[in-house]
Scaffold this motif. Structure first.
Motif: not given
Length: 208
Positions: A42-51, A60-77
């Protein structure tokens, strides 16, 4: 360029692992498979439910993680999923909303197969014939490309099988589906063409 492609499940992964190296052999592919399509939280900041392990469940969680760890010069989604019975514009807007909530944002494009990935296959009858010599191509005579009509069921009829084995279909079609996405002899699927354009754009390759 390393392209990280998020897909719903093993069928899409099997297709891409065979088709992508023929389309962009100079680039690196990483496929992230999920357990189905899922639903956006429901919200973009929500954590995914484990199941909940669907693509949209975790997006949303994966996009947040990619924003933190991927270098846009070498890695894109690229996020790639089926339309199914969703509204295309609404689905894309909701995914973009999840991306806009990221800080920093990864470089991401979203592409939707209409109605399902099998529409890509039905857009290339020559590839169907190569992959499935027994195919009854006349059964797709009335098919309107990229229409919502039960696409995978139609493909099953066309290849004349009683077995529903989408990963096997994907392996065979991935090995034979053409890589020409524009021009008179290209794949007839508009969503396939948009998919190819997105890959080229992310890879930094010329499009026109």
């Amino acid at each position: 360029m390393r392209l990280h492609i998020l897909v719903e499940g093993p069928s899409e992964a099997a297709f891409l692992e065979r088709w992508f190296p023929r389309f962009l052999p100079q680039h690196v592919l990483t496929v992230i498979s999920h357990r189905g399509k899922g639903r956006l939280p429901r919200g973009p900041d929500a954590r995914p439910q484990p199941r909940r392990e669907g693509l949209l469940d975790q997006l949303p969680a994966k996009l947040r993680a990619y924003g933190r760890v991927l270098d846009p010069a070498t890695d894109r989604v690229l996020v790639f999923l089926d339309l199914d019975d969703d509204d295309c514009l609404d689905l894309k807007q909701r995914m973009l909303f999840a991306l806009e909530a990221c800080d920093p944002k990864p470089v991401v494009l979203f592409r939707i197969a209409i109605e399902e990935m099998e529409a890509f296959y039905l857009g290339d009858s020559a590839a169907i014939r190569r992959a499935f010599p027994q195919a009854k191509l006349r059964r797709m005579k009335s098919y309107v490309q990229d229409s919502v009509c039960g696409t995978w069921e139609l493909f099953k009829e066309v290849i004349d099988t009683v077995v529903e084995d989408k990963p096997e279909w994907a392996e065979k079609m991935g090995a034979h589906l053409g890589t020409q996405w524009s021009g008179r002899d290209s794949n007839r699927s508009p969503s396939f063409r948009q998919f190819c354009r997105a890959l080229l754009q992310l890879a930094g390759e010329p499009i026109d």
